[in-house]
Design a protein around this motif. Structure first.
Motif, PDB file in Angstrom:
ATOM      1  N   ALA A 108       0.911  -1.271  -0.050  1.00  0.00           N
ATOM      2  CA  ALA A 108      -0.231   0.063  -0.079  1.00  0.00           C
ATOM      3  C   ALA A 108       0.841   1.291   0.056  1.00  0.00           C
ATOM      4  N   GLY A 109       0.594   2.358  -0.583  1.00  0.00           N
ATOM      5  CA  GLY A 109       1.228   3.466  -0.542  1.00  0.00           C
ATOM      6  C   GLY A 109       0.615   4.725  -0.732  1.00  0.00           C
ATOM      7  N   ARG A 110       0.793   5.959  -0.526  1.00  0.00           N
ATOM      8  CA  ARG A 110       0.301   7.071  -0.631  1.00  0.00           C
ATOM      9  C   ARG A 110       1.354   8.450  -0.632  1.00  0.00           C
ATOM     10  N   GLU A 111       1.113   9.227  -1.741  1.00  0.00           N
ATOM     11  CA  GLU A 111       2.051  10.215  -1.691  1.00  0.00           C
ATOM     12  C   GLU A 111       1.074  11.583  -2.012  1.00  0.00           C
ATOM     13  N   LEU A 112       1.281  12.780  -1.348  1.00  0.00           N
ATOM     14  CA  LEU A 112       0.637  13.671  -1.679  1.00  0.00           C
ATOM     15  C   LEU A 112       1.730  14.908  -1.614  1.00  0.00           C
ATOM     16  N   ILE A 113       2.023  15.204  -2.653  1.00  0.00           N
ATOM     17  CA  ILE A 113       3.291  16.252  -2.910  1.00  0.00           C
ATOM     18  C   ILE A 113       2.966  17.214  -4.233  1.00  0.00           C
ATOM     19  N   PRO A 114       1.925  18.220  -3.975  1.00  0.00           N
ATOM     20  CA  PRO A 114       1.297  19.028  -5.152  1.00  0.00           C
ATOM     21  C   PRO A 114       2.767  19.747  -5.611  1.00  0.00           C
ATOM     22  N   PRO A 115       2.649  19.868  -6.790  1.00  0.00           N
ATOM     23  CA  PRO A 115       1.429  19.415  -7.820  1.00  0.00           C
ATOM     24  C   PRO A 115       1.676  18.125  -8.519  1.00  0.00           C
ATOM     25  N   ASP A 116       2.953  17.655  -8.287  1.00  0.00           N
ATOM     26  CA  ASP A 116       3.325  16.408  -9.052  1.00  0.00           C
ATOM     27  C   ASP A 116       2.853  14.981  -8.660  1.00  0.00           C
ATOM     28  N   PHE A 117       2.812  14.764  -7.172  1.00  0.00           N
ATOM     29  CA  PHE A 117       2.143  13.612  -6.760  1.00  0.00           C
ATOM     30  C   PHE A 117       1.037  13.662  -5.951  1.00  0.00           C
ATOM     31  N   ASP A 118      -0.097  12.743  -6.161  1.00  0.00           N
ATOM     32  CA  ASP A 118      -1.233  12.860  -5.793  1.00  0.00           C
ATOM     33  C   ASP A 118      -1.888  11.435  -6.129  1.00  0.00           C
ATOM     34  N   TRP A 119      -1.375  10.424  -5.275  1.00  0.00           N
ATOM     35  CA  TRP A 119      -1.700   9.296  -5.503  1.00  0.00           C
ATOM     36  C   TRP A 119      -1.918   8.382  -4.121  1.00  0.00           C
ATOM     37  N   ALA A 120      -2.838   7.581  -4.028  1.00  0.00           N
ATOM     38  CA  ALA A 120      -2.964   6.501  -3.257  1.00  0.00           C
ATOM     39  C   ALA A 120      -3.129   4.967  -3.749  1.00  0.00           C
ATOM     40  N   GLY A 121      -2.358   3.914  -3.374  1.00  0.00           N
ATOM     41  CA  GLY A 121      -2.825   2.725  -4.159  1.00  0.00           C
ATOM     42  C   GLY A 121      -2.538   1.457  -3.385  1.00  0.00           C
ATOM     43  N   LEU A 122      -2.914   0.325  -3.787  1.00  0.00           N
ATOM     44  CA  LEU A 122      -2.764  -0.969  -3.368  1.00  0.00           C
ATOM     45  C   LEU A 122      -2.088  -1.775  -4.789  1.00  0.00           C
ATOM     46  N   ASP A 123      -0.834  -2.069  -4.499  1.00  0.00           N
ATOM     47  CA  ASP A 123       0.167  -2.440  -5.810  1.00  0.00           C
ATOM     48  C   ASP A 123       0.686  -3.762  -5.591  1.00  0.00           C
ATOM     49  N   TYR A 124       0.730  -4.695  -6.561  1.00  0.00           N
ATOM     50  CA  TYR A 124       1.125  -6.048  -6.553  1.00  0.00           C
ATOM     51  C   TYR A 124       2.516  -6.029  -7.502  1.00  0.00           C
ATOM     52  N   LEU A 125       3.466  -6.648  -6.653  1.00  0.00           N
ATOM     53  CA  LEU A 125       4.850  -6.967  -7.617  1.00  0.00           C
ATOM     54  C   LEU A 125       5.127  -8.483  -7.569  1.00  0.00           C
ATOM     55  N   PHE A 126       5.194  -8.727  -8.637  1.00  0.00           N
ATOM     56  CA  PHE A 126       5.544 -10.121  -8.840  1.00  0.00           C
ATOM     57  C   PHE A 126       7.199 -10.239  -9.530  1.00  0.00           C
ATOM     58  N   GLU A 127       7.683 -11.200  -8.619  1.00  0.00           N
ATOM     59  CA  GLU A 127       8.992 -11.749  -9.147  1.00  0.00           C
ATOM     60  C   GLU A 127       9.120 -12.634  -9.818  1.00  0.00           C
ATOM     61  N   GLY A 128      10.157 -12.687 -10.728  1.00  0.00           N
ATOM     62  CA  GLY A 128      10.384 -13.894 -11.614  1.00  0.00           C
ATOM     63  C   GLY A 128       9.315 -13.888 -12.887  1.00  0.00           C
ATOM     64  N   PRO A 129       9.436 -15.072 -13.299  1.00  0.00           N
ATOM     65  CA  PRO A 129       8.563 -15.357 -14.483  1.00  0.00           C
ATOM     66  C   PRO A 129       6.996 -14.826 -14.252  1.00  0.00           C
ATOM     67  N   PHE A 130       6.663 -13.867 -15.049  1.00  0.00           N
ATOM     68  CA  PHE A 130       5.130 -13.464 -15.039  1.00  0.00           C
ATOM     69  C   PHE A 130       4.372 -14.076 -16.127  1.00  0.00           C
ATOM     70  N   THR A 131       3.353 -14.422 -16.032  1.00  0.00           N
ATOM     71  CA  THR A 131       2.554 -14.674 -17.138  1.00  0.00           C
ATOM     72  C   THR A 131       1.120 -14.310 -17.080  1.00  0.00           C
ATOM     73  N   SER A 132       0.310 -14.511 -15.910  1.00  0.00           N
ATOM     74  CA  SER A 132      -0.772 -13.555 -15.624  1.00  0.00           C
ATOM     75  C   SER A 132      -1.148 -13.528 -14.190  1.00  0.00           C
ATOM     76  N   ALA A 133      -2.339 -12.602 -14.199  1.00  0.00           N
ATOM     77  CA  ALA A 133      -2.788 -12.504 -12.771  1.00  0.00           C
ATOM     78  C   ALA A 133      -4.278 -12.098 -12.767  1.00  0.00           C
ATOM     79  N   GLY A 134      -5.167 -12.493 -11.822  1.00  0.00           N
ATOM     80  CA  GLY A 134      -6.662 -12.077 -11.901  1.00  0.00           C
ATOM     81  C   GLY A 134      -6.884 -11.778 -10.271  1.00  0.00           C
ATOM     82  N   TYR A 135      -8.058 -10.710 -10.175  1.00  0.00           N
ATOM     83  CA  TYR A 135      -8.007 -10.437  -8.937  1.00  0.00           C
ATOM     84  C   TYR A 135      -9.458  -9.701  -8.963  1.00  0.00           C
ATOM     85  N   HIS A 136     -10.032  -9.144  -7.783  1.00  0.00           N
ATOM     86  CA  HIS A 136     -11.376  -8.430  -7.844  1.00  0.00           C
ATOM     87  C   HIS A 136     -10.987  -7.269  -7.104  1.00  0.00           C
ATOM     88  N   ILE A 137     -11.248  -5.939  -7.324  1.00  0.00           N
ATOM     89  CA  ILE A 137     -11.311  -4.915  -6.599  1.00  0.00           C
ATOM     90  C   ILE A 137     -12.718  -4.469  -6.035  1.00  0.00           C
TER      91      ILE A 137
END
Length: 143
Positions: A108-137
């Protein structure tokens, strides 16, 4: 583009493509299903990131088995160790969550540094071989 870090003075720079991932979004009454499939990836990569990001107005982070972080206490790269994570915005009256995926590290992450950064997220990192992924928000009114 690659780069981008105001704190360190990095700028976004154009680069040649390093791969192509097809992403399909399907909406339903409770949110959005995401299917990502690698069409091709240049050899030598070490990780693939799938970023689920919104405005920094989502300033309330909670996750399975972790303390809730809000406002300035919610930093820009928080590892999620449980089975789910959610972001909430009281001002928008909305919250959303994602499950942890066995093949990925969830952050999870969040940055608020106007005017360039304004985001919050839930981000996945896959190491090694990546073929596919599925999920529901999952989306719902803020509690």
């Amino acid at each position: 583009a690659i780069g981008g870090d105001k704190e360190r003075g990095y700028r976004f720079e154009g680069i040649a493509p390093r791969g192509e991932i097809e992403v399909t979004y399907t909406t339903d009454a409770n949110g959005v299903s995401i299917e990502a499939r690698a069409l091709w990836l240049m050899s030598g990569y070490t990780e693939v990131g799938i970023l689920n990001e919104q405005s920094a107005l989502f300033d309330d982070f909670a996750a399975d088995g972790q303390p809730t972080l809000t406002g300035k206490d919610f930093g820009n790269w928080v590892p999620v160790t449980g089975s789910w994570a959610r972001l909430r915005s009281q001002s928008l009256g909305l919250e959303w969550s994602v499950p942890a995926l066995p093949a990925a590290q969830l952050h999870a992450g969040r940055e608020l540094i106007p005017p360039d950064f304004d985001w919050a997220g839930l981000d996945y990192l896959f190491e090694g071989p990546f073929t596919s992924a599925g999920y529901h928000i999952s989306l719902q009114e803020a509690k």
